[in-house]
Design an enzyme around this catalytic site. Structure first.
Site, PDB file in Angstrom:
ATOM      1  CE1 TYR A 150       6.485   5.442  -5.059  1.00  0.00           C
ATOM      2  CE2 TYR A 150       8.091   5.568  -6.841  1.00  0.00           C
ATOM      3  CZ  TYR A 150       7.243   4.823  -6.048  1.00  0.00           C
ATOM      4  OH  TYR A 150       7.155   3.471  -6.225  1.00  0.00           O
ATOM      5  NE  ARG A 160      12.809   4.665 -17.318  1.00  0.00           N
ATOM      6  CZ  ARG A 160      13.617   5.605 -17.796  1.00  0.00           C
ATOM      7  NH1 ARG A 160      14.678   5.271 -18.514  1.00  0.00           N
ATOM      8  NH2 ARG A 160      13.380   6.878 -17.573  1.00  0.00           N
ATOM      9  CB  ALA A 165      -0.904  -0.007   1.234  1.00  0.00           C
TER      10      ALA A 165
END
Ligand code: UDP
Length: 321
Positions: free
Chosen positions: A139, A217, A72
């Site tokens: 973040y 990536r 979460a």
């Protein structure tokens, strides 16, 4: 094992919960459904809806839990820049409340969903776990703060902790896949062009110092990622915090991903060049040697067409007929 999966109604959390159930574990999913979906909670898991900081203690208080898998979190880089408070509150403060609830109820192990964003702009690729951690947005900083929290809890309180630093997670596991209300990730956006929900895809810069000028990536299939979580659970050691990168160890450019999507979907997928996106490094590729050595983890779905193909099946199956 009896396990708590926080964020088990989200993308990676729901896939991991499904794998845990398939492996015979007992799973309780805790999710506030702020970004997750009730129908993504796998059949066979018990569901507790609510704010993690408020109800983790109550849920863990029923007893018998042997571990927590903590997914979460808020996870939008752009939002973290404009609203950092959401990241310090929902990621860092909530993680502290969870660890305290675990301590109170003597839950011995945790597997934490960390990220390549903890490293920031890499000095060298492939990126090792020993590479400098200099996150370039709140973040990544919030996830790094939690990694540090885990190191200290392992040392002081004997917690068995593992942080798994994901690179670019993609693909799907049957009916469990990626569906964000606000979509920023490349593969789902490209597939939305194939389904007719977007006209074209914007390629953020074609003048990067890479072979075809677009960013590279390391895409990892969500099923390979889930397998690493199961291995991390069984390899956990009391008093030790282990950190592992999870990537497939190879890079694909934005153009190569779009081409793979064209091949898989049969759609022409128009693409236009747009300005570079702020904060994007040119190349991010993981070294996952540590996970291979310590956990015996071997990603097996590393072909970009396999990854895109599974994401496409998930996307197509969800379309109204
Ligand atoms: N990207 C792009 N167009 C989009 C979305 C992403 O060109 O509409 C590029 C982005 O600049 C990056 C790569 O695709 O180089 C992967 O981006 P994504 O947001 O999927 O993951 P990130 O690497 O930022 O975690």
């Amino acid at each position: 094992m009896k396990l708590l999966v926080t964020g088990g109604a989200g993308y990676v959390g729901s896939v991991c919960a499904a794998h845990l159930l398939e492996a015979g574990h007992e799973v309780v999913v805790l999710d506030d459904l702020s970004t997750g979906h009730r129908d993504a909670v796998p059949d066979g898991a018990r569901f507790a809806e609510g704010n993690l900081a408020d109800i983790a203690g109550t849920v863990l208080g029923e007893g018998g839990f042997e571990g927590v898998l903590h997914f979460a979190a808020r996870s939008l880089v752009g939002e973290s820049v404009t609203h950092p408070e959401l990241y310090w509150e929902n990621n860092v403060v909530v993680a502290l409340r969870l660890l305290e609830a675990m301590r109170e109820h003597a839950v011995p192990r945790i597997v934490f969903s960390s990220t390549a964003a903890t490293y920031g702009e890499p000095e060298q690729v492939p990126i090792l776990e020993t590479s400098p951690t200099r996150p370039t947005n709140p973040y990544g900083a919030s996830k790094l703060a939690i990694d540090m929290m885990l190191t200290s809890y392992a040392a002081a309180h004997g917690l068995a902790a593992t942080s798994l630093r994901y690179f670019n997670v993609a693909g799907a596991h049957g009916r469990y896949g990626e569906r964000h209300t606000v979509e920023t990730h490349l593969i789902p956006i490209v597939l939305q062009v194939a389904t007719g929900h977007r006209e074209s895809v914007s390629v953020y810069g074609d003048d990067w110092p890479t072979p075809d000028g677009t960013c590279v990536r390391d895409y990892i299939h969500v099923d390979d990622l889930a397998e690493a979580h199961l291995l991390a659970l069984t390899n956990a050691t009391a008093g030790r915090h282990a950190i592992y990168n999870l990537g497939s160890g190879q890079g694909f450019s934005v153009k190569e991903v779009i081409e793979a999507c064209r091949g898989v979907t049969g759609h022409p997928i128009p693409a236009t060049t747009a300005p570079r996106r702020a904060g994007d490094p040119a190349v991010l590729i993981a070294s996952s040697h540590a996970a291979a050595e310590a956990l015996g983890w071997r990603p097996s779905r590393t072909d970009i067409r396999t990854i895109v193909g599974d994401a496409w099946r998930f996307t197509r199956d969800r379309l109204p007929v």
